[in-house]
Scaffold this motif. Structure first.
Motif, PDB file in Angstrom:
ATOM      1  N   GLU A 249     -43.152-117.084 -41.669  1.00  0.00           N
ATOM      2  CA  GLU A 249     -41.696-117.206 -41.798  1.00  0.00           C
ATOM      3  C   GLU A 249     -41.325-118.691 -41.657  1.00  0.00           C
ATOM      4  N   GLU A 250     -40.628-119.220 -42.676  1.00  0.00           N
ATOM      5  CA  GLU A 250     -40.262-120.641 -42.636  1.00  0.00           C
ATOM      6  C   GLU A 250     -39.020-120.815 -41.773  1.00  0.00           C
ATOM      7  N   ILE A 251     -39.182-121.471 -40.636  1.00  0.00           N
ATOM      8  CA  ILE A 251     -38.052-121.672 -39.726  1.00  0.00           C
ATOM      9  C   ILE A 251     -37.435-123.055 -39.939  1.00  0.00           C
ATOM     10  N   ALA A 256     -43.354-130.664 -42.739  1.00  0.00           N
ATOM     11  CA  ALA A 256     -44.540-129.886 -43.157  1.00  0.00           C
ATOM     12  C   ALA A 256     -45.521-130.755 -43.937  1.00  0.00           C
ATOM     13  N   GLY A 257     -44.994-131.509 -44.903  1.00  0.00           N
ATOM     14  CA  GLY A 257     -45.858-132.332 -45.744  1.00  0.00           C
ATOM     15  C   GLY A 257     -46.556-133.427 -44.940  1.00  0.00           C
ATOM     16  N   ASP A 258     -45.824-134.012 -44.000  1.00  0.00           N
ATOM     17  CA  ASP A 258     -46.391-135.093 -43.181  1.00  0.00           C
ATOM     18  C   ASP A 258     -47.494-134.547 -42.269  1.00  0.00           C
ATOM     19  N   THR A 259     -47.232-133.383 -41.679  1.00  0.00           N
ATOM     20  CA  THR A 259     -48.206-132.763 -40.775  1.00  0.00           C
ATOM     21  C   THR A 259     -49.444-132.340 -41.552  1.00  0.00           C
ATOM     22  N   GLY A 285     -49.676-127.109 -42.049  1.00  0.00           N
ATOM     23  CA  GLY A 285     -48.388-127.034 -42.752  1.00  0.00           C
ATOM     24  C   GLY A 285     -47.645-125.757 -42.356  1.00  0.00           C
ATOM     25  N   ALA A 286     -48.409-124.672 -42.245  1.00  0.00           N
ATOM     26  CA  ALA A 286     -47.803-123.378 -41.885  1.00  0.00           C
ATOM     27  C   ALA A 286     -47.284-123.399 -40.446  1.00  0.00           C
ATOM     28  N   SER A 290     -43.260-123.128 -39.053  1.00  0.00           N
ATOM     29  CA  SER A 290     -42.928-122.012 -38.148  1.00  0.00           C
ATOM     30  C   SER A 290     -42.204-122.480 -36.891  1.00  0.00           C
ATOM     31  N   HIS A 291     -42.080-123.811 -36.730  1.00  0.00           N
ATOM     32  CA  HIS A 291     -41.425-124.339 -35.519  1.00  0.00           C
ATOM     33  C   HIS A 291     -40.155-125.097 -35.887  1.00  0.00           C
ATOM     34  N   TRP A 292     -39.181-124.938 -35.034  1.00  0.00           N
ATOM     35  CA  TRP A 292     -37.912-125.650 -35.171  1.00  0.00           C
ATOM     36  C   TRP A 292     -38.111-127.063 -34.622  1.00  0.00           C
ATOM     37  N   GLY A 293     -37.826-128.088 -35.436  1.00  0.00           N
ATOM     38  CA  GLY A 293     -38.025-129.475 -34.987  1.00  0.00           C
ATOM     39  C   GLY A 293     -39.139-130.117 -35.793  1.00  0.00           C
ATOM     40  N   PRO A 294     -38.961-131.410 -36.151  1.00  0.00           N
ATOM     41  CA  PRO A 294     -39.874-132.057 -37.093  1.00  0.00           C
ATOM     42  C   PRO A 294     -41.328-132.147 -36.661  1.00  0.00           C
ATOM     43  N   MET A 295     -41.614-132.397 -35.377  1.00  0.00           N
ATOM     44  CA  MET A 295     -43.034-132.461 -35.008  1.00  0.00           C
ATOM     45  C   MET A 295     -43.406-131.471 -33.917  1.00  0.00           C
ATOM     46  N   GLU A 296     -42.566-130.441 -33.767  1.00  0.00           N
ATOM     47  CA  GLU A 296     -42.819-129.461 -32.701  1.00  0.00           C
ATOM     48  C   GLU A 296     -43.985-128.534 -33.037  1.00  0.00           C
ATOM     49  N   GLY A 297     -44.330-128.454 -34.327  1.00  0.00           N
ATOM     50  CA  GLY A 297     -45.436-127.572 -34.728  1.00  0.00           C
ATOM     51  C   GLY A 297     -46.777-128.291 -34.782  1.00  0.00           C
TER      52      GLY A 297
END
Ligand code: ATP
Ligand code: MG
Length: 318
Positions: A249-251, A256-259, A285-286, A290-297
């Motif tokens: 689920e895309e939150i 995503a691309g940077d990660t 990327g997935a 799935s996380h809210w916030g740019p580098m939280e995932g």
């Protein structure tokens, strides 16, 4: 192991809490989150336990601390981040619309985020790094163009490699100075990480086959084409494969691309094959979306492997 180095904006991001929330009226916001495409990238490289540094600048304020604290916590070497005692840390306010598009209000050019330079120490470190990662979105001035040009020359003259993520909004490609510079960067690139139209635009080709061939002829050795929720594809002189994404689920799509790119570059530095590297990049990327916030995932290799195992188990249960 040698370092991966990038350069560019280190900022905080403040996000509208509700979809379709407007900037023109009062509302609730979440943040500050540490952000900036190169910062998101380098944070993930460090998460993968590959030596990682970023040339950048923050202000001497709490927003700067938010960024520095997170990068240090995850193992980024922050010695090439300057702290400016006059300018504030750069910021981005973002709001999401129900069709998935995003609107931003940036304060980057007139903030500490743009006040970074190639110091002698930075040049020294570039001369011994493994990879310099260039982010198109960070090339926001003539000064940065000159810096990137010099950094590329130092790295290439010393046997390092260049990775390049154009990461650019389509309208910026109509700026002819920028467009010509991007082509110059591409001609110096070893690992190219475009998404969507960027591959066609920068090679001036209409078909996928021609665009790939053209980039390889320029000297690119690996092309990783990012395709959002559809996954990604790999092209080199003697290999080609597609890899579907992990369905999640895309939150929050930011970062995503940077990660993804960071995980791929880190894995290649760890000596993994393109296929294994892309599998882990896909997983990162997935987890990013799935996380809210740019580098939280941002995730470690162990966490990514766990994510993949859990995903496969869930498929087997169906
Ligand atoms: P951005 O510049 O906005 O960060 P990008 O265009 O550079 O994004 P994307 O293609 O959007 O990069 O995403 C990179 C990778 O992340 C994809 O190739 C895919 O592996 C993964 N990814 C992105 N969106 C999703 C999603 N909704 N579900 C699963 N994986 C995703
Ligand atoms: Mg991108």
């Amino acid at each position: 192991m040698k370092e991966v180095i990038t350069l560019g904006e280190v900022i905080v991001e403040v996000m509208a809490k509700k979809t379709n929330q407007l900037f023109i009226e009062s509302g609730e916001f979440l943040g500050p989150y540490p952000s900036g495409a190169p910062a998101i990238f380098i944070n993930q490289v460090a998460k993968m336990k590959v030596p990682a540094s970023i040339i950048g600048c923050v202000g001497q304020d709490d927003f700067g601390k938010v960024c520095l604290n997170r990068l240090i916590e995850n193992g980024v070497n922050t010695s090439l981040i300057d702290v400016d005692n006059e300018l504030p840390t750069g910021t981005a306010f973002v709001r999401y619309q129900s069709n998935g598009s995003r609107n931003f209000i940036f304060n980057i050019r007139h903030s500490a985020a743009a006040a970074f330079y190639l110091t002698d120490v930075a040049k020294e470190r570039l001369s011994t790094c493994a990879v310099l990662h260039v982010m198109g979105s960070s090339i926001f001035s003539h000064a940065v163009i000159n810096m990137v040009r010099e950094a590329i020359e130092i790295v290439r003259n010393n046997g390092g490699r260049i990775s390049f993520d154009p990461n650019v909004r389509e309208e910026l490609l109509s700026d002819s100075t920028l467009f010509e510079f991007f082509k110059e960067v591409l001609a110096n690139t070893d690992i190219f990480l475009p998404s969507g139209e960027e591959l066609y635009a920068l090679t001036n080709k209409q078909t996928l086959e021609d665009a790939v061939e053209s980039a390889l002829e320029l000297g690119v050795s690996e092309i990783v084409l990012k395709q959002g929720a559809d996954g990604c594809a790999f092209y080199s002189h003697n290999d080609y494969f597609f890899m579907p994404s992990f369905s999640v689920e895309e939150i929050d799509a930011t970062g995503a691309g940077d990660t993804f790119g960071a995980t791929y570059i880190a894995c290649r530095e760890l000596g993994y094959s393109p296929k294994k590297s892309l599998g882990l990049a896909n997983a990162s990327g997935a987890t990013a979306v799935s996380h809210w916030g740019p580098m939280e995932g941002a995730s470690s290799e162990e966490e990514l492997n766990k994510f993949i195992d859990t995903f496969i188990e869930s498929l087997e249960e169906i």
